[in-house]
Design a protein around this motif. Structure first.
Motif, short mmCIF file in Angstrom:
data_model
loop_
_atom_site.label_atom_id
_atom_site.label_comp_id
_atom_site.label_asym_id
_atom_site.label_seq_id
_atom_site.Cartn_x
_atom_site.Cartn_y
_atom_site.Cartn_z
N LEU A 474 30.68 15.48 33.48
CA LEU A 474 31.23 15.28 32.15
C LEU A 474 32.02 15.96 31.64
N LYS A 475 33.46 15.81 30.99
CA LYS A 475 34.32 16.61 31.02
C LYS A 475 34.69 16.18 28.92
N PHE A 476 34.64 16.62 27.89
CA PHE A 476 34.92 16.67 27.14
C PHE A 476 36.19 17.51 26.38
N LYS A 477 37.45 16.87 25.66
CA LYS A 477 37.98 17.13 25.10
C LYS A 477 37.76 18.56 24.09
N HIS A 478 36.87 18.16 23.37
CA HIS A 478 36.54 19.00 21.98
C HIS A 478 35.00 18.94 22.11
N GLU A 479 35.21 20.58 22.19
CA GLU A 479 33.42 21.40 22.18
C GLU A 479 32.67 20.94 22.01
N MET A 480 33.26 20.84 20.20
CA MET A 480 32.45 20.10 19.38
C MET A 480 31.11 18.30 19.32
N ILE A 481 32.02 18.26 19.89
CA ILE A 481 31.78 16.53 20.71
C ILE A 481 30.67 17.07 22.20
N CYS A 482 30.91 18.21 22.62
CA CYS A 482 30.42 17.88 23.43
C CYS A 482 29.40 18.33 23.62
N GLN A 483 29.39 19.15 22.05
CA GLN A 483 28.24 20.35 21.69
C GLN A 483 26.77 18.96 20.89
N MET A 484 27.49 18.35 20.24
CA MET A 484 26.33 16.92 19.44
C MET A 484 26.32 15.88 20.56
N ALA A 485 26.92 15.60 22.26
CA ALA A 485 26.51 15.12 22.64
C ALA A 485 25.68 15.30 23.51
N MET A 486 25.27 16.62 24.38
CA MET A 486 24.41 16.97 24.88
C MET A 486 23.19 17.78 24.00
N SER A 487 23.48 17.79 22.54
CA SER A 487 22.25 17.44 21.91
C SER A 487 21.12 16.06 21.47
N ARG A 488 22.01 15.29 22.15
CA ARG A 488 20.93 13.92 21.36
C ARG A 488 20.71 13.29 22.86
N GLY A 489 18.78 13.65 22.63
CA GLY A 489 18.08 13.26 23.66
C GLY A 489 18.88 11.17 23.95
N ASP A 490 19.14 11.01 22.85
CA ASP A 490 19.14 9.56 23.19
C ASP A 490 20.47 8.77 24.11
N PHE A 491 21.34 9.41 23.29
CA PHE A 491 22.69 9.84 23.90
C PHE A 491 22.10 9.35 25.50
N LEU A 492 21.93 10.99 26.28
CA LEU A 492 21.74 11.23 27.53
C LEU A 492 21.01 10.21 28.58
N GLU A 493 20.03 9.64 27.63
CA GLU A 493 18.85 8.43 28.70
C GLU A 493 19.81 7.49 28.42
N ALA A 494 20.49 6.90 27.58
CA ALA A 494 21.41 5.57 27.17
C ALA A 494 22.42 5.66 28.95
N VAL A 495 23.04 6.86 28.37
CA VAL A 495 23.67 7.10 29.84
C VAL A 495 23.06 7.01 31.10
N SER A 496 22.04 7.40 31.20
CA SER A 496 21.22 7.61 32.51
C SER A 496 21.51 6.33 32.87
N THR A 497 20.82 5.63 31.54
CA THR A 497 19.54 4.37 31.85
C THR A 497 20.55 3.20 32.62
N LEU A 499 23.62 3.15 33.73
CA LEU A 499 24.37 4.07 35.20
C LEU A 499 23.41 4.00 36.27
N ASN A 500 22.43 4.01 36.10
CA ASN A 500 21.30 3.19 37.33
C ASN A 500 21.27 1.40 37.19
N LYS A 501 21.40 1.15 36.23
CA LYS A 501 21.45 -0.29 36.65
C LYS A 501 22.51 -0.65 37.55
N LEU A 502 23.77 -0.18 37.20
CA LEU A 502 24.95 -0.79 37.55
C LEU A 502 24.86 0.23 38.74
#
Length: 562
Positions: A474-497, A499-502
């Motif tokens: 997943l390519k992020f335009k801003h490095e700060m947003i990328c760092q925030m997103a990848m440091s949040r376990g709840d966000f990563l789990e929500a996206v993966s879950t 996508l798994n359903k879909l």
């Protein structure tokens, strides 16, 4: 019994006396004067807001001997008979006690008969949502096409439990919670008429504790009058409602401010000793700091203060308490109040909350420092991006050997801030297929709409650029947003879950900033050049165009984007 409760004695007998429901009473009065009476009405709203009283007043106004009138006269035989309950044509039916279909049929069997004492038969069905399904079905046909001399008035506190087929055949009026100011004005009139000496501040305490219900307010006032001696004071109202006094709230807030845990726990012990409710105390504290915030930000709105009196101690404390700390206190108290609803030991929650609130100054400073650091990092990132953009546009006037230096510095700064998983990304690129990427892109919009707003906001300027059967980049335009997103376990789990359903596949998300993605992809292509035909092929096909562009503009000005 010779004594009657205040809410019974002062029950409204005219539309003018129905407090806080002008949007309902004005509509009904206009319909009465224009003789546009409906065959069925539905009055819904919280308890103690005047639904049944308004139904009886409407029944009197319809059958008043002076009709059409906006208000019943309360003097003719019809009005007096309806008030006393001696006219059988106006029937008040309690659906909570008579919910069965047999009881409803007994009432409906008499609908076809003409009224005997007044012009209209009026059926007031209270708590109509308690009727059974069979009773609703029995009422439905009669309600749709009743005789001309019959009017139904349904009253309920839970309109969502009434079938839509019933609601669609009625004119619906929603009664609102009565404001504290309207309740206070009504109670002032009552105490003046009855000759009771009462402190106005005590009336305000009672009105707030009533939570928008006039009947609850009059019951509390009745109780406070019985508790008091010669005059209803603020202390009497606090005792009856279970609220904490102003001095006690000031003492507790002072303990929070001074970080005095012992004083805070002593105040709590005193509160519980006097039989106060912990849940009421939490609510009083929230309103206390709400009034403090209002006093600091809008001091001209003194009449909007719900809980506090503007004494010198409160003013001094408000001046010494920062606004940010008030926000944090209200937020913490609100969370504690929610947790106390589901526990069997509210005292323990309250004691823990007191200790934490007395130690909140340190965490507040840490939060402020963290927020300032985040703002500073954001500002630095913006300045670096603008500087890089300016130098890229004006590079022709600068020495060529000086051009790469600021780029390397920017890349080094970004690299220190976020390190993508280069090895895992290369593994995804080795096994990447167009079908896997299209599968993710095809479900990307639906996946974002299923996320929470805070999670979806992180994907505003992000897009999947490569995917294998088990992971995607997943390519992020801003490095700060990328760092925030990848440091949040709840966000990563929500996206993966989601996508798994879909998609039916479990994908691992690998984030990378846009600048670093270009470098990683270029290095991967150069490494795989000639080893895999699928990757080396497109590179050879693009080489003539790249070579021509380099001839026209110079190699240092070319950036290859897929």
């Amino acid at each position: 019994m010779s004594y009657q409760a205040l809410y019974r004695v002062w029950r409204p007998q005219k539309f003018f006396d129905v407090v806080g429901q002008e949007h309902v009473t004005q509509t009904l009065q206009n319909a009465l004067l224009q003789q546009k009476i409906s065959h069925a009405y539905l009055f819904s709203g919280p308890r103690g807001t005047g639904k049944t009283s308004a139904a009886k007043i409407l029944a009197k106004a319809i059958n008043c001997e002076h009709a059409p009138v906006a208000e019943p006269c309360n003097e003719c035989a019809a009005c007096l008979g309806i008030t006393n309950g001696t006219i059988p044509d106006v029937l008040e039916f309690d659906a909570a006690s008579n919910s069965r279909v047999e009881e409803m049929r007994d009432v409906l069997d008499k609908v076809k008969f003409a009224p005997t004492a007044v012009n209209y038969k009026v059926y007031i069905i209270d708590e109509v949502h308690m009727l059974s399904i069979s009773a609703f079905n029995a009422l439905l046909k009669t309600l749709e096409e009743p005789p001309k001399h019959v009017i139904f008035i349904l009253a309920t506190t839970e309109p969502h439990k009434i079938p839509l087929t019933i609601i669609s055949r009625c004119q619906r009026f929603d009664f609102r919670r009565i404001t504290a100011g309207s309740i206070v004005n009504r109670m002032k009139l009552i105490v003046e008429e009855t000759g009771i000496d009462c402190d106005e501040r005590a009336l305000q305490m009672i009105a707030r504790a009533a939570e928008g219900g006039m009947r609850d307010a009059l019951s509390l006032l009745d109780q406070a009058i019985s508790y008091s001696q010669d005059r209803v004071t603020v202390e009497d109202a606090l005792t009856v409602t279970g609220s904490a006094s102003q001095a006690f709230l000031n003492k507790t807030a002072k303990a929070f401010q001074d970080k005095d845990v012992a004083s805070g726990l002593e105040a709590l012990e005193e509160l519980l000793f006097h039989g106060k409710d912990p849940a009421r105390f939490i609510e009083d504290l929230i309103l206390f700091y709400r009034d403090m915030l209002l006093y600091k930000t809008a001091p001209n709105l003194e009449e909007s203060l719900e809980r506090v009196m503007l004494d010198d101690e409160f003013r001094l404390m408000a001046d010494e308490t920062p606004t940010e700390q008030i926000y944090q206190l209200i937020d913490f108290l609100n969370k504690t109040q929610q947790e106390m609803r589901w526990t069997n030991h509210p005292r323990i929650f309250l004691e823990v909350a007191i200790v934490k609130l007395c130690q909140m100054e340190t965490s507040q400073r840490e939060t402020a420092s963290s927020g300032e650091l985040q703002q500073l990092l954001t500002r630095i990132e913006q300045l670096e991006s603008e500087l890089h953009h300016l130098k890229a546009n004006g590079v022709a006037a600068a020495p060529q050997d000086a051009t790469p230096q600021p780029q390397k510095q920017v890349q080094r700064t970004s690299r220190n801030a976020f390190q993508p998983a280069v090895g895992k990304i290369n593994e995804v690129l080795k096994q990447a297929t167009k079908n896997d990427l299209n599968l993710i892109k095809g479900n990307w919009g639906e996946m974002r709409s299923s996320l929470m707003k805070s999670h979806a906001a992180l994907l505003n300027e992000a897009e999947p650029v490569a995917a294998s059967a088990t992971a995607f980049v997943l390519k992020f335009k801003h490095e700060m947003i990328c760092q925030m997103a990848m440091s949040r376990g709840d966000f990563l789990e929500a996206v993966s879950t989601i996508l798994n359903k879909l998609t039916g596949k479990r994908f691992t998300l690998l984030g990378v900033p846009e600048e670093q993605w270009l470098t990683i992809r270029e290095n991967f292509l150069s490494t795989q050049h000639g080893e895999e035909g699928e990757i080396s092929g497109p590179a050879h096909e693009e080489e003539p165009h790249i070579a021509e562009a380099k001839k026209l503009f110079g190699e240092e000005f070319i950036e290859i984007i897929d």
